[in-house]
Design a protein around this motif. Structure first.
Motif, PDB file in Angstrom:
ATOM      1  N   ASN A   1      60.113  28.497 -68.907  1.00  0.00           N
ATOM      2  CA  ASN A   1      59.011  29.104 -68.152  1.00  0.00           C
ATOM      3  C   ASN A   1      59.538  30.038 -67.059  1.00  0.00           C
ATOM      4  O   ASN A   1      58.971  31.101 -66.801  1.00  0.00           O
ATOM      5  CB  ASN A   1      58.126  28.024 -67.530  1.00  0.00           C
ATOM      6  CG  ASN A   1      57.136  27.456 -68.532  1.00  0.00           C
ATOM      7  OD1 ASN A   1      56.687  28.159 -69.439  1.00  0.00           O
ATOM      8  ND2 ASN A   1      56.805  26.184 -68.388  1.00  0.00           N
ATOM      9  N   TRP A   2      60.648  29.639 -66.423  1.00  0.00           N
ATOM     10  CA  TRP A   2      61.263  30.501 -65.409  1.00  0.00           C
ATOM     11  C   TRP A   2      61.749  31.810 -66.044  1.00  0.00           C
ATOM     12  O   TRP A   2      61.530  32.900 -65.502  1.00  0.00           O
ATOM     13  CB  TRP A   2      62.437  29.780 -64.744  1.00  0.00           C
ATOM     14  CG  TRP A   2      63.117  30.639 -63.708  1.00  0.00           C
ATOM     15  CD1 TRP A   2      62.803  30.726 -62.391  1.00  0.00           C
ATOM     16  CD2 TRP A   2      64.196  31.552 -63.930  1.00  0.00           C
ATOM     17  NE1 TRP A   2      63.610  31.640 -61.760  1.00  0.00           N
ATOM     18  CE2 TRP A   2      64.487  32.162 -62.676  1.00  0.00           C
ATOM     19  CE3 TRP A   2      64.954  31.894 -65.048  1.00  0.00           C
ATOM     20  CZ2 TRP A   2      65.502  33.103 -62.532  1.00  0.00           C
ATOM     21  CZ3 TRP A   2      65.960  32.845 -64.903  1.00  0.00           C
ATOM     22  CH2 TRP A   2      66.236  33.443 -63.659  1.00  0.00           C
TER      23      TRP A   2
ATOM     24  N   LYS B   1      60.589  33.181 -68.754  1.00  0.00           N
ATOM     25  CA  LYS B   1      59.402  33.950 -69.132  1.00  0.00           C
ATOM     26  C   LYS B   1      58.815  34.691 -67.940  1.00  0.00           C
ATOM     27  O   LYS B   1      58.415  35.858 -68.046  1.00  0.00           O
ATOM     28  CB  LYS B   1      58.350  33.003 -69.734  1.00  0.00           C
ATOM     29  CG  LYS B   1      57.084  33.699 -70.188  1.00  0.00           C
ATOM     30  CD  LYS B   1      56.093  32.687 -70.767  1.00  0.00           C
ATOM     31  CE  LYS B   1      54.795  33.365 -71.184  1.00  0.00           C
ATOM     32  NZ  LYS B   1      53.813  32.373 -71.721  1.00  0.00           N
ATOM     33  N   GLU B   2      58.767  34.041 -66.779  1.00  0.00           N
ATOM     34  CA  GLU B   2      58.170  34.640 -65.587  1.00  0.00           C
ATOM     35  C   GLU B   2      59.053  35.732 -64.984  1.00  0.00           C
ATOM     36  O   GLU B   2      58.549  36.657 -64.325  1.00  0.00           O
ATOM     37  CB  GLU B   2      57.909  33.551 -64.529  1.00  0.00           C
ATOM     38  CG  GLU B   2      56.837  32.557 -64.906  1.00  0.00           C
ATOM     39  CD  GLU B   2      55.469  33.214 -65.059  1.00  0.00           C
ATOM     40  OE1 GLU B   2      55.183  34.165 -64.296  1.00  0.00           O
ATOM     41  OE2 GLU B   2      54.694  32.780 -65.935  1.00  0.00           O
ATOM     42  N   ASN B   3      60.357  35.642 -65.197  1.00  0.00           N
ATOM     43  CA  ASN B   3      61.278  36.555 -64.520  1.00  0.00           C
ATOM     44  C   ASN B   3      61.949  37.573 -65.429  1.00  0.00           C
ATOM     45  O   ASN B   3      62.691  38.434 -64.945  1.00  0.00           O
ATOM     46  CB  ASN B   3      62.368  35.744 -63.800  1.00  0.00           C
ATOM     47  CG  ASN B   3      61.828  34.971 -62.620  1.00  0.00           C
ATOM     48  OD1 ASN B   3      61.740  35.492 -61.516  1.00  0.00           O
ATOM     49  ND2 ASN B   3      61.456  33.713 -62.863  1.00  0.00           N
TER      50      ASN B   3
ATOM     51  N   ASP C   1      61.523  41.394 -64.614  1.00  0.00           N
ATOM     52  CA  ASP C   1      62.270  41.802 -63.419  1.00  0.00           C
ATOM     53  C   ASP C   1      63.762  41.880 -63.720  1.00  0.00           C
ATOM     54  O   ASP C   1      64.459  42.795 -63.256  1.00  0.00           O
ATOM     55  CB  ASP C   1      62.036  40.821 -62.271  1.00  0.00           C
ATOM     56  CG  ASP C   1      60.629  40.934 -61.695  1.00  0.00           C
ATOM     57  OD1 ASP C   1      59.990  41.984 -61.908  1.00  0.00           O
ATOM     58  OD2 ASP C   1      60.178  39.971 -61.045  1.00  0.00           O
TER      59      ASP C   1
END
Length: 317
Positions: free
Chosen positions: A27-28, A30-32, A35
């Motif tokens: 999940n980390w 996927k979120e980052n 960026d």
């Protein structure tokens, strides 16, 4: 570490975590991920800009200010939009080596002028006509960072590669494994070979000193063919017609791309060669891509000073 090793390492990280922790980790990611990608793109772009600037500086020391070699023959066009380019009032400049700021500096230093006197000794002056036969750095970035898609596994051929500007751009800004320059002038070929060797680009760049009409097999295999101001100022009309007929016969790889300046239509109209374009090429609209690129390169999506609108993209039917 190479990419396969990195992929294996990533998989090992996942397998070393329990189900709950691996889910948190993914999940980390996927979120980052966006960026992280943006950050890496900036690093890669910055590095390629540095190398490209270094190559520009090297080539400037090897050419006269006008970028024309002693072995090159310039033919002033007798037809078409550039037929009014008189030799006495036309300045040839290599846009890869000298951008507008560079020209301003040269003018300030007295090494170049943007105007000529129509009546010597008076204030009656007219602007000189500036002609370039190379792509500028902004055009190179536009072609390889915006206009063309993923070039992995593709062969890129630049016809009339001159200083090799587009070859270096393709190397630094794409993953095309095979990049080929075809250039008839021996001085330019020598310069390209020098740069390719100095900057360690031999693994993906080749330069052939040939007439393009001797390269039928290469042209037939090209996935991207680039024709940047390539014939008009260097070939008499009969030779231009012969080369365009050659391209019409050999650029037939379905789905391959042709990048041109000026448009194919303008080139053929100028030499009065009625090829059946409708059965050969489909022009791809580039308005949205150009607007995005203008915003990034010029800070304005509709800048009137942009040279990007003169670049045309076609796909072989």
């Amino acid at each position: 570490m190479d990419v396969p090793t990195a992929i294996d390492g990533f998989k090992n990280i996942i397998s070393s975590l329990n189900n709950e922790n691996s889910l948190h980790f993914l999940n980390w990611v996927k979120e980052n991920i966006n960026d992280l990608i943006d950050k890496q793109i900036k690093v890669v772009d910055h590095n390629s800009d540095i190398v490209l600037e270094s190559i520009r500086e090297d080539i400037r020391t090897l050419l006269p200010l006008n970028g024309v070699t002693p072995t090159e023959k310039i033919c002033t066009p007798s037809v078409g939009p550039n037929a009014d380019c008189e030799s006495t009032t036309t300045e040839h400049i290599d846009a890869f080596c000298f951008n507008d700021d560079d020209i301003d500096d040269l003018c300030d230093e007295g090494q170049m002028s943007r105007n000529y006197c129509t009546n010597c000794g008076s204030k009656s002056i007219q602007p000189l006509t500036f002609i370039t036969h190379s792509a500028s750095v902004k055009e190179i970035k536009y072609i390889f960072r915006h206009l063309l898609g993923d070039l992995r596994g593709k062969t890129v051929v630049d016809v009339g590669s001159r200083t090799g500007a587009l070859l270096y751009g393709a190397y630094l800004m794409s993953e095309a494994p095979c990049i080929v320059g075809v250039e008839i002038d021996p001085t330019f070929c020598h310069i390209q070979q020098q740069m390719v060797t100095k900057y360690g680009m031999k693994d993906r760049i080749q330069v052939f000193q040939k007439d393009v009409q001797q390269c039928d097999s290469l042209i037939q295999q090209a996935d991207v063919l680039i024709l940047n101001n390539v014939f008009e100022f260097f070939m008499p009309l009969d030779v231009q017609k012969s080369i365009w007929n050659f391209l019409y016969q050999n650029v037939r790889k379905k789905g391959s791309y042709v990048v041109t300046v000026p448009s194919v239509q303008e080139s053929l109209q100028s030499i009065e060669l009625p090829l059946d374009l409708d059965s050969w090429l489909q022009e791809i609209p580039t308005g949205e891509v150009t607007a995005r690129a203008n915003l990034l390169l010029y800070g304005d999506p509709v800048t009137e000073d942009s040279e990007l609108t003169q670049i045309h993209l076609y796909q072989v039917k």
